[in-house]
Design a protein around this motif. Structure first.
Motif, PDB file in Angstrom:
ATOM      1  N   TYR A 254      51.368  32.950  33.279  1.00 53.34           N
ATOM      2  CA  TYR A 254      50.760  33.003  33.455  1.00 53.34           C
ATOM      3  C   TYR A 254      49.119  32.441  34.332  1.00 53.34           C
ATOM      4  O   TYR A 254      48.449  31.693  34.222  1.00 53.34           O
ATOM      5  CB  TYR A 254      51.214  31.190  34.110  1.00 53.34           C
ATOM      6  CG  TYR A 254      52.669  30.132  33.487  1.00 53.34           C
ATOM      7  CD1 TYR A 254      52.652  30.442  31.998  1.00 53.34           C
ATOM      8  CD2 TYR A 254      52.476  28.434  33.677  1.00 53.34           C
ATOM      9  CE1 TYR A 254      53.345  30.050  30.912  1.00 53.34           C
ATOM     10  CE2 TYR A 254      53.178  27.871  32.980  1.00 53.34           C
ATOM     11  CZ  TYR A 254      53.550  28.624  31.349  1.00 53.34           C
ATOM     12  OH  TYR A 254      54.268  27.822  30.620  1.00 53.34           O
ATOM     13  N   PHE A 255      48.892  33.800  34.931  1.00 53.88           N
ATOM     14  CA  PHE A 255      48.323  34.378  35.349  1.00 53.88           C
ATOM     15  C   PHE A 255      48.084  35.382  35.502  1.00 53.88           C
ATOM     16  O   PHE A 255      47.523  36.083  35.995  1.00 53.88           O
ATOM     17  CB  PHE A 255      48.868  33.564  37.635  1.00 53.88           C
ATOM     18  CG  PHE A 255      49.158  32.337  37.717  1.00 53.88           C
ATOM     19  CD1 PHE A 255      48.352  31.188  37.668  1.00 53.88           C
ATOM     20  CD2 PHE A 255      50.165  32.414  37.900  1.00 53.88           C
ATOM     21  CE1 PHE A 255      47.884  30.171  38.186  1.00 53.88           C
ATOM     22  CE2 PHE A 255      50.183  31.049  38.136  1.00 53.88           C
ATOM     23  CZ  PHE A 255      49.382  29.385  38.259  1.00 53.88           C
ATOM     24  N   TYR A 256      47.962  35.860  33.459  1.00 54.31           N
ATOM     25  CA  TYR A 256      48.096  37.469  33.332  1.00 54.31           C
ATOM     26  C   TYR A 256      46.560  37.678  34.129  1.00 54.31           C
ATOM     27  O   TYR A 256      45.701  38.187  34.394  1.00 54.31           O
ATOM     28  CB  TYR A 256      48.531  36.998  32.197  1.00 54.31           C
ATOM     29  CG  TYR A 256      48.089  39.055  31.853  1.00 54.31           C
ATOM     30  CD1 TYR A 256      49.793  39.499  32.219  1.00 54.31           C
ATOM     31  CD2 TYR A 256      47.288  39.322  31.631  1.00 54.31           C
ATOM     32  CE1 TYR A 256      49.346  40.447  31.699  1.00 54.31           C
ATOM     33  CE2 TYR A 256      46.683  40.815  31.068  1.00 54.31           C
ATOM     34  CZ  TYR A 256      48.093  41.648  31.203  1.00 54.31           C
ATOM     35  OH  TYR A 256      48.430  42.671  30.922  1.00 54.31           O
ATOM     36  N   THR A 257      45.476  36.720  33.865  1.00 55.73           N
ATOM     37  CA  THR A 257      44.009  36.716  33.905  1.00 55.73           C
ATOM     38  C   THR A 257      43.512  36.375  34.988  1.00 55.73           C
ATOM     39  O   THR A 257      42.664  37.530  35.497  1.00 55.73           O
ATOM     40  CB  THR A 257      43.208  35.753  32.826  1.00 55.73           C
ATOM     41  OG1 THR A 257      43.500  34.892  33.100  1.00 55.73           O
ATOM     42  CG2 THR A 257      43.098  36.099  31.378  1.00 55.73           C
ATOM     43  N   VAL A 258      44.086  36.648  36.011  1.00 54.74           N
ATOM     44  CA  VAL A 258      43.918  35.888  37.546  1.00 54.74           C
ATOM     45  C   VAL A 258      44.304  37.429  38.001  1.00 54.74           C
ATOM     46  O   VAL A 258      43.184  37.746  39.247  1.00 54.74           O
ATOM     47  CB  VAL A 258      44.735  34.397  38.047  1.00 54.74           C
ATOM     48  CG1 VAL A 258      44.421  34.949  39.594  1.00 54.74           C
ATOM     49  CG2 VAL A 258      43.536  33.427  37.761  1.00 54.74           C
ATOM     50  N   LEU A 259      45.089  37.591  37.562  1.00 55.27           N
ATOM     51  CA  LEU A 259      45.728  38.902  38.510  1.00 55.27           C
ATOM     52  C   LEU A 259      45.431  40.343  37.775  1.00 55.27           C
ATOM     53  O   LEU A 259      45.423  41.437  38.590  1.00 55.27           O
ATOM     54  CB  LEU A 259      47.598  38.722  38.245  1.00 55.27           C
ATOM     55  CG  LEU A 259      48.439  38.026  38.377  1.00 55.27           C
ATOM     56  CD1 LEU A 259      49.572  37.889  38.424  1.00 55.27           C
ATOM     57  CD2 LEU A 259      48.253  37.888  39.966  1.00 55.27           C
ATOM     58  N   SER A 260      44.973  40.507  36.586  1.00 54.00           N
ATOM     59  CA  SER A 260      44.768  41.352  36.189  1.00 54.00           C
ATOM     60  C   SER A 260      43.207  41.474  36.072  1.00 54.00           C
ATOM     61  O   SER A 260      42.727  42.884  36.277  1.00 54.00           O
ATOM     62  CB  SER A 260      44.445  41.397  34.505  1.00 54.00           C
ATOM     63  OG  SER A 260      43.043  40.268  34.212  1.00 54.00           O
ATOM     64  N   SER A 264      43.131  47.511  37.863  1.00 48.21           N
ATOM     65  CA  SER A 264      42.872  48.091  36.612  1.00 48.21           C
ATOM     66  C   SER A 264      44.015  47.843  35.444  1.00 48.21           C
ATOM     67  O   SER A 264      45.361  47.889  36.062  1.00 48.21           O
ATOM     68  CB  SER A 264      42.647  49.174  36.675  1.00 48.21           C
ATOM     69  OG  SER A 264      44.637  50.223  37.189  1.00 48.21           O
ATOM     70  N   GLY A 265      43.846  47.467  34.419  1.00 47.78           N
ATOM     71  CA  GLY A 265      44.741  47.542  33.285  1.00 47.78           C
ATOM     72  C   GLY A 265      45.478  47.860  32.910  1.00 47.78           C
ATOM     73  O   GLY A 265      46.372  47.673  33.127  1.00 47.78           O
ATOM     74  N   ASN A 266      45.721  49.206  33.465  1.00 49.74           N
ATOM     75  CA  ASN A 266      46.708  50.395  33.865  1.00 49.74           C
ATOM     76  C   ASN A 266      48.061  49.917  34.079  1.00 49.74           C
ATOM     77  O   ASN A 266      49.236  50.746  33.951  1.00 49.74           O
ATOM     78  CB  ASN A 266      46.790  52.303  33.634  1.00 49.74           C
ATOM     79  CG  ASN A 266      45.902  52.431  32.261  1.00 49.74           C
ATOM     80  OD1 ASN A 266      45.884  52.205  31.177  1.00 49.74           O
ATOM     81  ND2 ASN A 266      44.903  53.872  32.376  1.00 49.74           N
ATOM     82  N   ASP A 267      47.545  49.667  35.427  1.00 49.65           N
ATOM     83  CA  ASP A 267      47.377  48.937  36.659  1.00 49.65           C
ATOM     84  C   ASP A 267      48.737  47.660  35.979  1.00 49.65           C
ATOM     85  O   ASP A 267      49.959  48.227  36.909  1.00 49.65           O
ATOM     86  CB  ASP A 267      46.938  49.281  38.270  1.00 49.65           C
ATOM     87  CG  ASP A 267      46.488  50.484  38.647  1.00 49.65           C
ATOM     88  OD1 ASP A 267      47.140  51.792  38.596  1.00 49.65           O
ATOM     89  OD2 ASP A 267      46.052  49.936  39.235  1.00 49.65           O
TER      90      ASP A 267
END
Length: 427
Positions: A254-260, A264-267
């Motif tokens: 649900y908060f993927y975009t916030v956390l990303s 970094s994408g790999n992290d």
């Protein structure tokens, strides 16, 4: 007859055994004490009998056996009858006259036990209702009921080991359902603090269990039990660990975009891969396997009081307000493989026009031939109020595609936490 201090020590040890699920040890301790007091006919002897009933009841409670069905009879009735019987005895003692220090000792414990047993009856009812939730449940009523189980007016020091664990469980149940509510309104900071509270309580509970004395079994007994002396934790305790894992997976999606945006994408992918259930990876696998142009999740912030968009929001001044309008009321909370912003007007229009059908838990399939190339087919489903899963493909796709339908249903069940609540009954 043992002194009051000796009774305190014995009771402290008994409630310590209860707090670590060591029910056999608790029962043996009481039976030994009861044998020493045989023939006395005192209230202390009667009190020990009630504690033996409590030991049996707690074993059933933490195993969740009261939620199981057996023919036309429910085990819940059996457990309730045990608690009700104890309350009848305890109520009689509470109003009776105190004629000795021993009876005063029992009367003190009686008041606390009445409060705690009534609390058990409340949480039993909540667990029962959680196993039969409707498609789009509201947890606010359960939260208000659980709040009635309060740690107040408790005075027995020797009961503290058990009451500490008792209220850890109540707190976990309250925090878990509160987080469900926070997630359903897409509150990042509130969901994060709820998750932290759950984690801290589970860690504390685990620390208490680690203090448990382990009993060494003979080689023959170990073979018969299929263990090497270890003890399997009750279902209730392990269920809370699974509940937290499910909430963490849902929070991460649900908060993927916030956390990303904070790594970094790999992290981000590495962190998601460590989750008990990596929903984002399941979406990516489906997308590649069935050649989906995009899979995304959308939040509908329209007419939601105080909605300011994704992430943290700190109000500096009392008069400061931030208004969200237009397509920004429908933020994309997750997408794969790329940002589908050029499809947003189409998607929002479909959701707005088909809102009534979506509210009935129905799949919506819509083909738009006006898009570039051969057009796009959109599949939209309401995950829970205000949250939608959207899958679209280039060209035409049949509405009855079983693979797409199955994926949508499985994803919705996971995000609704349907299976985790149903597992209370099936464990």
């Amino acid at each position: 007859m043992a002194s009051s201090k000796m009774k305190d020590a014995m009771l402290f040890q008994y409630f310590t055994h209860l707090s670590t699920f060591s029910y056999d040890r608790a029962r043996e301790l009481l039976e030994k004490e009861r044998d020493c007091c045989k023939g006395s006919g005192s209230k202390w002897q009667q009190f020990l009998s009630v504690l033996l009933q409590l030991c049996v009841a707690e074993r059933q409670y933490t195993s969740l056996s009261f939620l199981q069905t057996r023919g036309f009879l429910r085990k819940e009735g059996t457990l309730r009858s045990v608690y009700d019987s104890m309350l009848v005895d305890l109520d009689q003692w509470e109003v009776s006259e105190v004629n000795s220090s021993v009876e005063d000792h029992v009367a003190l414990a009686t008041c606390d036990l009445i409060i705690l047993i009534k609390g058990r009856l409340i949480t039993m009812e909540v667990y029962e209702k959680l196993t039969t939730l409707e498609t789009f449940p509201s947890f606010s009523s359960y939260i208000e009921v659980i709040k009635k189980v309060k740690r107040k007016d408790l005075s027995c020091g020797f009961m503290e080991p058990w009451t500490n664990v008792y209220f850890l469980e109540v707190g976990l149940l309250l925090d878990g359902l509160t987080m469900c509510t926070s997630l359903s309104s897409w509150q990042f900071y509130k969901s994060l603090t709820d998750l932290q509270a759950i984690t801290e309580k589970l860690d504390k509970w685990n620390e208490i269990i680690q203090t448990r004395e382990t009993r060494k079994l003979s080689f023959a007994t170990s073979l018969l039990r299929g263990v090497s002396g270890g003890q399997v934790e009750p279902v209730l305790y392990t269920w809370f660990s699974k509940f937290r894992a499910a909430l963490l997976s849902k929070f991460s999606l649900y908060f993927y975009t916030v956390l990303s945006k904070q790594c970094s994408g790999n992290d981000m992918r590495g962190w998601m891969g460590k989750l008990p259930s990596d929903i984002s990876n399941k979406i990516a696998v489906f997308s590649r396997r069935f050649d989906a142009a995009n899979v995304c999740l959308i939040f509908n912030g329209n007419n939601l009081p105080g909605f300011k968009g994704p992430g943290y929001h700190i109000q500096v001044g009392k008069s400061e307000t931030t208004s969200v309008t237009g397509l920004d009321l429908f933020p994309c909370i997750f997408y794969h493989p790329a940002d589908p912003s050029h499809h947003w007007p189409n998607i929002v229009m479909i959701i707005s026009n088909k809102e009534d059908e979506l509210d009935q838990d129905r799949n919506i399939c819509f083909y738009d031939g006006g898009m570039s190339g051969g057009g796009f087919t959109y599949f939209i489903h309401l995950v829970e109020p205000r949250f939608y899963i959207v899958i679209f493909f280039e060209g035409r796709r049949t509405e009855k595609d079983s693979a797409i339908q199955q994926f949508i249903q499985e994803t919705c069940q996971t995000l609704r936490l349907s299976k985790i609540f149903q597992s209370l009954k099936s464990s």
